[in-house]
Scaffold this active site. Structure first.
Site, PDB file in Angstrom:
ATOM      1  N   SER A 145       0.832  -1.210   0.000  1.00  0.00           N
ATOM      2  CA  SER A 145       0.000   0.000   0.000  1.00  0.00           C
ATOM      3  C   SER A 145       0.867   1.262   0.000  1.00  0.00           C
ATOM      4  O   SER A 145       0.354   2.370  -0.063  1.00  0.00           O
ATOM      5  CB  SER A 145      -0.940   0.020   1.215  1.00  0.00           C
ATOM      6  OG  SER A 145      -0.206  -0.102   2.412  1.00  0.00           O
ATOM      7  N   HIS A 204     -39.600  21.560 -12.977  1.00  0.00           N
ATOM      8  CA  HIS A 204     -39.648  20.633 -14.130  1.00  0.00           C
ATOM      9  C   HIS A 204     -38.922  21.224 -15.342  1.00  0.00           C
ATOM     10  O   HIS A 204     -39.271  20.906 -16.470  1.00  0.00           O
ATOM     11  CB  HIS A 204     -41.099  20.293 -14.521  1.00  0.00           C
ATOM     12  CG  HIS A 204     -41.968  19.933 -13.361  1.00  0.00           C
ATOM     13  ND1 HIS A 204     -42.189  18.635 -12.968  1.00  0.00           N
ATOM     14  CD2 HIS A 204     -42.660  20.710 -12.488  1.00  0.00           C
ATOM     15  CE1 HIS A 204     -42.988  18.621 -11.900  1.00  0.00           C
ATOM     16  NE2 HIS A 204     -43.276  19.869 -11.589  1.00  0.00           N
ATOM     17  N   SER A 241     -13.118  23.654 -28.945  1.00  0.00           N
ATOM     18  CA  SER A 241     -13.235  22.368 -29.616  1.00  0.00           C
ATOM     19  C   SER A 241     -12.133  22.267 -30.657  1.00  0.00           C
ATOM     20  O   SER A 241     -11.773  23.255 -31.292  1.00  0.00           O
ATOM     21  CB  SER A 241     -14.606  22.279 -30.283  1.00  0.00           C
ATOM     22  OG  SER A 241     -14.561  21.350 -31.345  1.00  0.00           O
ATOM     23  N   LYS A 265     -16.906  26.888 -30.777  1.00  0.00           N
ATOM     24  CA  LYS A 265     -17.264  26.366 -29.456  1.00  0.00           C
ATOM     25  C   LYS A 265     -16.501  27.037 -28.308  1.00  0.00           C
ATOM     26  O   LYS A 265     -15.317  27.320 -28.412  1.00  0.00           O
ATOM     27  CB  LYS A 265     -17.006  24.857 -29.385  1.00  0.00           C
ATOM     28  CG  LYS A 265     -17.900  24.040 -30.272  1.00  0.00           C
ATOM     29  CD  LYS A 265     -19.362  24.072 -29.854  1.00  0.00           C
ATOM     30  CE  LYS A 265     -19.601  23.280 -28.583  1.00  0.00           C
ATOM     31  NZ  LYS A 265     -19.531  21.845 -28.806  1.00  0.00           N
ATOM     32  N   ASN A 308     -16.660  25.833 -24.432  1.00  0.00           N
ATOM     33  CA  ASN A 308     -17.327  24.821 -23.611  1.00  0.00           C
ATOM     34  C   ASN A 308     -17.106  25.033 -22.110  1.00  0.00           C
ATOM     35  O   ASN A 308     -16.009  25.364 -21.690  1.00  0.00           O
ATOM     36  CB  ASN A 308     -16.826  23.422 -23.997  1.00  0.00           C
ATOM     37  CG  ASN A 308     -17.165  23.071 -25.429  1.00  0.00           C
ATOM     38  OD1 ASN A 308     -18.208  23.483 -25.939  1.00  0.00           O
ATOM     39  ND2 ASN A 308     -16.296  22.327 -26.081  1.00  0.00           N
ATOM     40  N   GLU A 363     -18.777  20.980 -16.253  1.00  0.00           N
ATOM     41  CA  GLU A 363     -19.124  19.595 -16.605  1.00  0.00           C
ATOM     42  C   GLU A 363     -18.314  18.610 -15.773  1.00  0.00           C
ATOM     43  O   GLU A 363     -18.808  17.563 -15.347  1.00  0.00           O
ATOM     44  CB  GLU A 363     -18.877  19.358 -18.091  1.00  0.00           C
ATOM     45  CG  GLU A 363     -19.836  20.154 -18.976  1.00  0.00           C
ATOM     46  CD  GLU A 363     -19.372  20.157 -20.430  1.00  0.00           C
ATOM     47  OE1 GLU A 363     -19.717  19.212 -21.141  1.00  0.00           O
ATOM     48  OE2 GLU A 363     -18.657  21.093 -20.836  1.00  0.00           O
ATOM     49  N   TYR A 394      -9.854  -6.130  12.981  1.00  0.00           N
ATOM     50  CA  TYR A 394      -9.102  -5.697  11.797  1.00  0.00           C
ATOM     51  C   TYR A 394      -9.016  -6.824  10.766  1.00  0.00           C
ATOM     52  O   TYR A 394      -8.796  -7.986  11.097  1.00  0.00           O
ATOM     53  CB  TYR A 394      -7.663  -5.259  12.159  1.00  0.00           C
ATOM     54  CG  TYR A 394      -6.906  -4.806  10.913  1.00  0.00           C
ATOM     55  CD1 TYR A 394      -7.029  -3.505  10.445  1.00  0.00           C
ATOM     56  CD2 TYR A 394      -6.125  -5.704  10.177  1.00  0.00           C
ATOM     57  CE1 TYR A 394      -6.373  -3.100   9.284  1.00  0.00           C
ATOM     58  CE2 TYR A 394      -5.468  -5.306   9.007  1.00  0.00           C
ATOM     59  CZ  TYR A 394      -5.603  -4.007   8.569  1.00  0.00           C
ATOM     60  OH  TYR A 394      -4.971  -3.609   7.417  1.00  0.00           O
ATOM     61  N   LYS A 411      -8.188   3.457   1.792  1.00  0.00           N
ATOM     62  CA  LYS A 411      -7.389   4.672   1.597  1.00  0.00           C
ATOM     63  C   LYS A 411      -7.585   5.343   0.258  1.00  0.00           C
ATOM     64  O   LYS A 411      -7.708   6.568   0.180  1.00  0.00           O
ATOM     65  CB  LYS A 411      -5.914   4.359   1.825  1.00  0.00           C
ATOM     66  CG  LYS A 411      -5.606   4.303   3.289  1.00  0.00           C
ATOM     67  CD  LYS A 411      -4.264   3.733   3.577  1.00  0.00           C
ATOM     68  CE  LYS A 411      -4.337   3.023   4.908  1.00  0.00           C
ATOM     69  NZ  LYS A 411      -5.254   1.847   4.914  1.00  0.00           N
TER      70      LYS A 411
HETATM   71  N1  ARG Z   1      -1.304  -1.187   5.386  1.00  0.00           N
HETATM   72  C1  ARG Z   1      -2.237  -1.657   6.345  1.00  0.00           C
HETATM   73  C2  ARG Z   1      -3.584  -0.953   6.164  1.00  0.00           C
HETATM   74  O1  ARG Z   1      -3.619  -0.006   5.514  1.00  0.00           O
HETATM   75  C3  ARG Z   1      -1.754  -1.380   7.719  1.00  0.00           C
HETATM   76  C4  ARG Z   1      -2.291  -2.280   8.758  1.00  0.00           C
HETATM   77  C5  ARG Z   1      -1.814  -3.640   8.526  1.00  0.00           C
HETATM   78  N2  ARG Z   1      -2.075  -4.481   9.636  1.00  0.00           N
HETATM   79  C6  ARG Z   1      -1.844  -5.771   9.549  1.00  0.00           C
HETATM   80  N3  ARG Z   1      -2.056  -6.447  10.622  1.00  0.00           N
HETATM   81  N4  ARG Z   1      -1.499  -6.354   8.437  1.00  0.00           N
HETATM   82  O2  ARG Z   1      -4.596  -1.381   6.670  1.00  0.00           O
END
Ligand code: ARG
Length: 461
Positions: free
Chosen positions: A26, A159, A280, A286, A288, A293, A320, A328
């Site tokens: 991540s 309307h 355009s 045009k 726009n 939009e 968890y 995220k």
């Molecule tokens: N990158 C993980 C998340 O965003 C962090 C938490 C990970 N926790 C774990 N026990 N693997 O959720």
């Protein structure tokens, strides 16, 4: 990197599959939380020191190294490693590289489960403040435009058919009202975000004597999350925030839609400045309204992000689960999208040119007919009957190809003996608008009253 070097490598005897590394990482997106993570690390270090787990000297060394790391991140020198999964382990591993084994003490009494949601809450508090500021700018800009358009009359539509004459100021104030409610919702959401989860551990709490109130004070949290399972398992505060974004997006989108329609040649009610429009590549004529939009279009993302998160959350066993990592991208995307749309809308509202004359000419003719019916009601005719008579006048005018303003008193008297010369006063849109004097109505005096209330609320009086 061998499996031995992963922060969790102890129980593993095989190197992580390359694909798994790529699929589960991540850090490519959660590095957005790097500053929050370091702020949290520092507060955690102070809490560990207070609990006697770190010496003053150890704490100092760790904090200094973290400040250096922060500087490297700011300067773009930090090397993020995918194989270290996420922002938390990247920073911790680098800390350990710099200070040696001592770095391994940082994560005492903490889990990534309480760490990640602490970062998110810190991040969200800052972002809500920014969004609330942008909403204030937008409300003020609507208010300024409303003040400048108190004497502009246009038809209100229901309307998408011309309905009744209103003051343009009344229209702009309607959106100011909506954005005020949105602001209140964000501020209310903020109160629930403003609780510290840290000290909840992986799920059950922490077996070191950590003073969570102390940590909360250091990080500026108003309260503690009261249950360690809820603290680590839930993302309701993010869902609520995404809902606030979605609803604000809906308001922006409806305002954008009106302005797009108004800027068409068919309506000709407003002109947008060239610098906010695009052309355009094939049609030279045009101009726009792309910015509007896109504000309308991006609302789709804001809805999508909310639905993503709600769907991620719905089937999770307590507490968890790694699924939560998927919270995220929707969060960051909604923050970016909404802030961009708010900035864009302020530019549009500030740059609008209003074509008073075309608005005014749209507000005459049949738009005035409700008041012709009400004229008869004032003379004692039941409303339903008056409505019917006024309707027959409309159909007579359509047949004759005439406008209401062209009617003579004799023609009117064919519909009802009760018509007198004073009915002609009602053929002026501004007169008709000003008859609506009820609280919250479009009469000049009521709109002026609301304007001054609004100015006080915005701190402009
Ligand atoms: N990158 C993980 C998340 O965003 C962090 C938490 C990970 N926790 C774990 N026990 N693997 O959720």
């Amino acid at each position: 990197m061998s499996f031995m070097e992963k922060p969790w490598g102890g129980r593993f005897s095989e190197k992580t599959d390359e694909f798994v590394e790529e699929f589960t990482e991540s850090v490519s997106f959660d590095r957005e939380l790097a500053y929050e993570d370091i702020r949290q690390d520092i507060a955690h270090i102070k809490t560990l020191e207070k609990a006697g787990i770190l010496t003053e000297e150890e704490a100092k060394k760790l904090m200094e190294a973290l400040e250096d790391i922060k500087r490297d991140i700011e300067e773009g020198k930090f090397k993020w490693k995918r194989e270290l999964e996420d922002v938390h382990m990247n920073i911790e591993a680098e800390l350990t590289r710099r200070v040696g084994e001592l770095g391994g003490k940082l994560h005492t009494g903490r889990s990534r489960n309480d760490q990640v949601t602490t970062d998110e809450r810190l991040y969200l508090k800052g972002e809500i403040e920014e969004i609330v500021n942008l909403l204030r700018e937008l409300r003020r800009s609507l208010l300024r435009t409303a003040e400048g358009s108190i004497d502009v009359i246009l038809p209100a539509y229901t309307h998408l058919q011309r309905a009744q004459p209103i003051r343009l100021a009344h229209y702009f104030l309607s959106f100011r009202e909506a954005f005020l409610k949105d602001t209140e919702r964000f501020l209310d959401c903020y109160r629930r975000v403003d609780e510290l989860p840290l000290g909840s551990g992986a799920v059950a709490g922490v077996d070191f004597p950590l003073d969570r109130h102390f940590t909360a004070e250091l990080l500026g949290f108003n309260r503690l999350v009261r249950n360690s399972i809820y603290a680590t398992a839930d993302r309701d505060f993010i869902a609520e925030f995404l809902f606030c974004c979605a609803l604000t997006g809906m308001h922006l989108s409806r305002l954008a839609e009106d302005l797009i329609v108004w800027s068409s040649e068919e309506f000709g009610y407003i002109d947008l400045p060239d610098k906010l429009c695009t052309g355009s590549s094939i049609m030279p004529q045009k101009k726009n309204p792309d910015i509007l939009e896109l504000i309308r279009g991006k609302t789709g993302r804001l809805y999508g992000n909310l639905i993503s998160l709600l769907t991620i959350l719905k089937g999770l066993p307590s507490a968890y689960n790694r699924d939560l990592q998927e919270d995220k991208e929707p969060l960051f995307d909604s923050v970016r999208t909404l802030k961009g749309s708010l900035v864009g809308m302020v530019k549009v509202i500030d740059g609008l040119r209003i074509r008073e004359q075309s608005m005014y000419s749209g507000a005459g003719n049949f738009v005035l007919i409700t008041d012709v019916a009400n004229y008869l009601v004032q003379k004692g005719i039941p409303f339903r009957k008056a409505h019917h008579i006024a309707g027959s006048i409309v159909s007579y005018l359509i047949e004759k190809g005439k406008r209401l303003e062209e009617l003579t008193i004799d023609e009117l008297r064919n519909f009802s003996e009760l018509f007198d010369e004073d009915v002609f006063e009602l053929f002026k849109p501004e007169v008709v608008a000003d008859r609506r004097k009820t609280y919250g109505g479009t009469s000049r005096e009521e709109v002026l009253r609301i304007l001054s209330v609004a100015k006080k609320e915005e701190g402009l009086l």
